[in-house]
Design an enzyme around this catalytic site. Structure first.
Site, short mmCIF file in Angstrom:
data_model
loop_
_atom_site.label_atom_id
_atom_site.label_comp_id
_atom_site.label_asym_id
_atom_site.label_seq_id
_atom_site.Cartn_x
_atom_site.Cartn_y
_atom_site.Cartn_z
N LYS A 27 13.12 0.02 -5.06
CA LYS A 27 12.06 1.01 -4.84
C LYS A 27 12.59 2.12 -3.94
O LYS A 27 13.31 1.84 -2.98
CB LYS A 27 10.85 0.32 -4.22
N SER A 31 1.79 0.67 -5.51
CA SER A 31 2.68 1.81 -5.52
C SER A 31 4.07 1.49 -6.09
O SER A 31 4.79 2.42 -6.45
CB SER A 31 2.86 2.35 -4.09
N SER A 35 0.83 -3.43 -3.22
CA SER A 35 1.75 -2.58 -3.97
C SER A 35 2.90 -3.30 -4.68
O SER A 35 3.62 -2.67 -5.46
CB SER A 35 2.35 -1.50 -3.04
#
Lengths: 491, 95
Positions: A79, A154, A178
């Site tokens: 990420k 997210s 997330s």
């Protein structure tokens, strides 16, 4: 053999038996990324050229015996809020569009120590604020199960890339859901570890008392393996827990006989799609068949947690994001009159709307006159939530809820209504508020073929218990053998 | 409406953000919506409960106060929007 369809433990097996080479694996993933990225849009930065060179180098060293290890040459995606030295780390924000991290996050160091290969940095909601990855400055990631839908967020890039076989596994971060919610939307396995189990050093902070890094994988065994690599005490993160290092794969017993499961009824009420509830009910029946003891309980924390979450997370974010001042982190507005003007102009043009909304909310709840009404009460709610979970874990080993009230929604479906987007976090935030571990695993699909996620909650540092519960269900149901994303718009 | 225009502009200034005239109403609406939702914590049975500031048990974590040199100045400075002779450059603060 479709190489990219294999789990990491299957890849390891093939490497060991010399059925595959490290370069073949890397090449297969790069081919997949090149083919699918135009549809899925999971990456902010791809490192495919670097990966080819790295694969050859690692392969040579493994063959000559210079390096060894079970994970040498295994690719991964990260990420884009975890610092990778010499590589852009953007948090999907215009503010950090050109930011090149000067050091590695602890988790990245750990992957490097294992000689793993970084395929690239994955898309996310800007600064991890959002539940759909639509708040990325760069692109909107699509859900591989239906390209017109969101992947969740997210960590939407991470979950979508794993689901679409563009990476074998990935790291995500979870502040209010997330990791778990996008894993649920994309039909993969996402684990949020206990707060403090994984070092946050080098993770760009959103809400420091809630953030936690964790694995997003194709199956539970891979989740346990990746947790083995990233867990551990780190003196550079003062909230890092000094707990004994474990081999989480040893906890996967494929047996839940006598396991005590609580079903908190408040998590199955208003707003939960009937088909989501139906899949959960079936999963609970499966646990009964497997010999677990299941009871419905009352745990009235979801609503309060969500309210407290938005106060605490935004308050912490308003402070954490103060560092983006136009002085140190690449972006500075071109038109300014003085120093204060640099701050204002830079922040106003380089933060997206959702980030600004949350900074404003956070500044408001911390401002003079409102502190007691909001922030202090939210911190008291935090105590309440912890107490209620503690009570539940006196009687039960794990709790089971939906991960999200809904399956993945349409792109642009909620972006105009921030509150509606916030309400979608109702099942996940209470774990961050209390610091508990949770895993989301797929438990079937709805009538549109979209995956439904089940959340298994454990007591602090009881990752072994939830991983075994997830593994046992997975072995009994074999979701991955039955359902696969097709990367089309047809549904 | 709970939040006034003056208030939202004051908060934005504290946060070093500029809100344009045509954005004010939207920010007020979004803030009102979420504050109305947050009202639910007033129903939570939290009277007399202590506050919790983190998910860990609160404790001080000590370490030796030792200097560790970060060698790679170049890597830090490559992110500077403006620099001069190995330093971050900002406009004149004192006049």
């Amino acid at each position: 053999m479709n190489i990219t369809d294999l789990t990491v433990h299957e890849l390891q097996e093939k490497l060991k038996n010399k059925e595959l080479t490290i370069s073949e694996i890397t090449d297969a993933y790069i081919k997949n990324i090149n083919e699918k990225e135009k549809d899925v849009k999971a990456f902010v930065t791809t490192l495919t050229d670097e990966a080819v060179t790295q694969a050859k180098d690692i392969e040579k060293k493994v063959n000559s015996g210079e390096i060894s290890g079970d994970f040498a040459g295994i690719p991964i995606g990260i990420k884009d809020n975890m610092c990778t030295k010499g590589v852009k780390t953007t948090c999907s924000s215009r503010m950090l569009e050109n930011f090149i991290a000067p050091y590695n996050a602890t988790v990245v160091e750990k992957l490097n120590d294992e000689n793993m290969i970084d395929l690239g940095k994955l898309n996310m909601d800007e600064f991890a604020m959002g539940g759909s990855t639509e708040h990325s400055y760069f692109k909107k990631t699509s859900n591989p199960w239906n390209l017109k839908r969101v992947p969740g967020g997210s960590s939407g890039g991470s979950a979508a890339a794993v689901a679409a076989n563009m990476v074998p596994w990935a790291l995500g971060s979870d502040t209010g859901g997330s990791i778990r919610q996008p894993s649920s939307f994309c039909g993969v396995v996402g684990l949020k570890p206990t707060y403090g189990l994984v070092s946050r050093y080098g993770l760009v902070a959103f809400a420091s008392s809630l953030d936690q890094i964790g694995p997003i994988t194709k199956d539970v065994y891979d989740s346990a393996m990746l947790l083995n690599i990233i867990a551990g005490h780190d003196e550079r993160d003062t909230t890092s827990a000094n707990v004994e290092k474990k081999d989480y794969t040893k906890a996967l017993k494929n047996d839940v006989k006598g396991l005590k499961i609580g079903i908190p009824k408040e998590f199955y009420g208003e707003g939960i799609q009937p088909e989501v509830k139906a899949r959960l009910d079936e999963a609970i029946e499966k646990y009964k068949e497997l010999g677990a003891e299941v009871e419905e309980i009352s745990l009235d924390v979801a609503k309060y947690s969500l309210a407290a979450y938005y106060v605490i997370a935004c308050a912490e974010a308003s402070s954490n994001l103060g560092r983006f001042d136009g002085i140190r982190y690449t972006h500075r507005s071109e038109n300014f009159s003085d120093l204060k003007d640099i701050y204002k102009k830079t922040r106003s043009e380089a933060f997206g709307d959702e980030v600004k909304r949350r900074i404003i909310l956070g500044t408001y709840v911390l401002s003079s006159g409102y502190y007691d009404a909001y922030y202090k009460k939210a911190q008291q709610v935090r105590t309440l939530v912890m107490n209620e979970f503690n009570k539940a874990f006196e009687k039960y080993d794990i709790l089971i809820t939906p991960t999200s009230p809904t399956v993945a929604f349409e792109l642009d479906g909620k972006i105009e209504n921030p509150l509606a987007m916030y309400l979608a976090d109702i099942c996940t935030v209470s774990l961050n508020i209390a610091g508990l571990p949770g895993i989301s695993i797929p438990c079937g699909v709805n009538s549109e073929g979209m995956p439904v996620g089940m959340q298994i909650i454990g007591n602090k540092f009881q990752e072994e218990t939830i991983l075994n519960a997830a593994y046992t269900y997975e072995q009994a149901t074999k979701f991955r053998d039955k359902y696969k994303p097709e990367l089309n718009n047809e549904k | 409406m709970q939040v006034s225009k003056e208030e939202i502009l004051h908060i934005a200034n504290l946060a070093r953000l500029e809100i344009k005239e045509d954005e004010v109403d939207n920010y007020i609406k979004n803030l009102d919506d979420i504050l109305n939702f947050v009202e639910v914590i007033n129903n939570a049975p939290i009277e007399n409960l202590d506050i919790t500031i983190g998910a860990n048990e609160a404790k001080n974590v000590f370490r030796k106060d030792e200097v560790k040199v970060f060698e790679d100045n170049e890597a830090l400075l490559q992110n500077a929007p403006a620099k001069e002779s190995n330093m971050f450059k900002i406009p004149k603060v004192l006049t």
